[in-house]
Design a protein around this motif. Structure first.
Motif, mmCIF file in Angstrom:
data_model
loop_
_atom_site.group_PDB
_atom_site.id
_atom_site.type_symbol
_atom_site.label_atom_id
_atom_site.label_comp_id
_atom_site.label_asym_id
_atom_site.label_seq_id
_atom_site.Cartn_x
_atom_site.Cartn_y
_atom_site.Cartn_z
ATOM 1 N N ALA A 34 -0.091 3.924 -2.915
ATOM 2 C CA ALA A 34 -0.881 5.021 -2.317
ATOM 3 C C ALA A 34 -1.231 6.147 -3.290
ATOM 4 N N THR A 35 -0.234 6.710 -3.969
ATOM 5 C CA THR A 35 -0.522 7.888 -4.788
ATOM 6 C C THR A 35 -1.342 7.541 -6.026
ATOM 7 N N GLY A 67 -7.994 3.884 4.266
ATOM 8 C CA GLY A 67 -7.140 4.302 3.157
ATOM 9 C C GLY A 67 -7.233 5.780 2.858
ATOM 10 N N THR A 68 -7.594 6.092 1.638
ATOM 11 C CA THR A 68 -7.591 7.484 1.200
ATOM 12 C C THR A 68 -8.925 8.195 1.495
ATOM 13 N N ASP A 121 -6.266 3.469 9.547
ATOM 14 C CA ASP A 121 -5.517 2.670 8.562
ATOM 15 C C ASP A 121 -4.113 2.403 9.081
ATOM 16 N N TYR A 144 -3.537 5.024 -6.006
ATOM 17 C CA TYR A 144 -4.600 4.133 -5.564
ATOM 18 C C TYR A 144 -5.980 4.504 -6.143
ATOM 19 N N ASP A 145 -6.339 5.793 -6.047
ATOM 20 C CA ASP A 145 -7.692 6.182 -6.453
ATOM 21 C C ASP A 145 -7.900 6.005 -7.958
ATOM 22 N N GLY A 154 -5.321 10.667 1.922
ATOM 23 C CA GLY A 154 -6.676 10.947 2.411
ATOM 24 C C GLY A 154 -6.783 12.340 3.032
ATOM 25 N N ASN A 200 1.078 6.353 4.461
ATOM 26 C CA ASN A 200 1.060 6.926 3.102
ATOM 27 C C ASN A 200 -0.364 7.072 2.604
ATOM 28 N N MET A 201 -1.182 6.038 2.840
ATOM 29 C CA MET A 201 -2.587 6.094 2.408
ATOM 30 C C MET A 201 -3.302 7.222 3.174
ATOM 31 N N ASN A 204 -1.530 2.234 7.220
ATOM 32 C CA ASN A 204 -0.509 2.778 6.342
ATOM 33 C C ASN A 204 -0.506 4.313 6.291
ATOM 34 N N PHE A 214 0.818 -1.217 0.000
ATOM 35 C CA PHE A 214 0.000 0.000 0.000
ATOM 36 C C PHE A 214 0.849 1.263 0.000
#
Ligand code: SAM
Length: 253
Positions: free
Chosen positions: A25-26, A65-66, A92, A28-29, A101, A96-97, A94, A21
């Motif tokens: 992360a960056t 997450g985000t 979360d 992810y969306d 967010g 980074n996630m 993580n 993750f």
């Protein structure tokens, strides 16, 4: 597999999941949209409509997450009830996630209000969340990444108030043999290739596909939810898109 994930000792799974993750992360969306053709948005909207939060609901969104579920939850409360007292904690493992967010929420009316907060931690041990403190607990596309699903469910039960609701949105099993064949090709070939092209990271997406295969099917997971103490209505789940995903739900009574 590239990572040999099936064979890793349990103790290492958490570290590897964190790495996956952190890598995605960056992207992810955007990858969610690419991989599901936007369908994950419909599933998540349906998930929140099924939760049907009332004004002032306190939600813990685990593996948040985000902040996709959190954002939909607050928007639903605002749009349906004109409510700005509902609260969500995005939880979360993580950082980074969570960073992605937090950044996303800066552009919304919820930024720097008590309606949204972020917390880093493991779903298997919700350390700073008191017993009987939440009206609702959601976990979307997160539980299959956890090493001990039974511990996650036990913690969900602990933090919910009596009458509170547990809801899980997760990839699940397609029963129809024809659709299942198509889905196999899509997930084993197409998704890792898209991961390579869009995020330059085939391995992380390969892992995500394999983790879907290893997660228990609908009925087995519903039984685990009951075993954790929850009361379920009917069979305890609803299939989405032929069982590609499912919503499981239970009440702490
Ligand atoms: N819920 C979000 C959504 O639906 O878009 C994010 C889902 S993402 C596929 C899975 C998330 O689970 C990641 O942000 C990951 O860091 C988190 N995660 C994995 N293992 C976890 C654990 N043991 N405890 C808490 N979060 C975890």
């Amino acid at each position: 597999t590239h990572f040999g994930f099936q064979n890793v000792p349990e103790a290492m799974k958490e570290t590897l999941v964190k790495q996956v993750f952190a890598n995605v992360a960056t992207k992810y969306d955007i990858m969610n949209d690419v991989m599901s053709g936007g369908v994950h948005r419909l599933w998540k909207d349906h998930f929140i409509r099924t939760l049907a939060p009332t004004p002032g609901t306190k939600l813990l969104d685990v593996a948040g997450g985000t902040g996709d579920i959190a954002m939909r939850f607050l928007d639903y409360c605002k749009e349906t009830h004109g409510d700005n007292t509902a609260q969500v904690t995005v939880f979360d493992i993580n950082p980074n996630m969570l960073e992605v967010g937090k950044e996303r929420f800066t552009k919304t009316p919820y930024h720097e209000t008590s309606q949204v907060s972020f917390m880093e931690g493991n779903a298997e041990k919700l350390e700073h969340i008191p017993d009987n403190s939440m009206d609702a607990y959601t976990i979307a596309f997160g539980i299959r990444n956890c090493t001990h699903v039974d511990r996650v469910l036990k913690e969900a039960y602990r933090v919910l108030k009596p009458g509170g609701r547990f809801m899980c949105l997760e990839f699940s099993k397609v029963e129809n043999p024809v659709i299942s064949k198509v889905y196999d090709v899509f997930s084993f070939d197409v998704i890792p290739t898209m991961g390579q092209i869009v995020a330059n990271d085939r391995d992380s997406y390969q892992y995500l596909v394999e983790s879907i295969r290893k997660f228990p099917p609908q009925k087995e997971f519903a039984k685990m939810i009951k075993d954790a103490g929850f009361t379920v209505m009917g069979q305890g789940y609803e299939d989405l898109t032929f069982g590609v995903a499912a919503i499981h739900s239970g009440f702490k009574l």
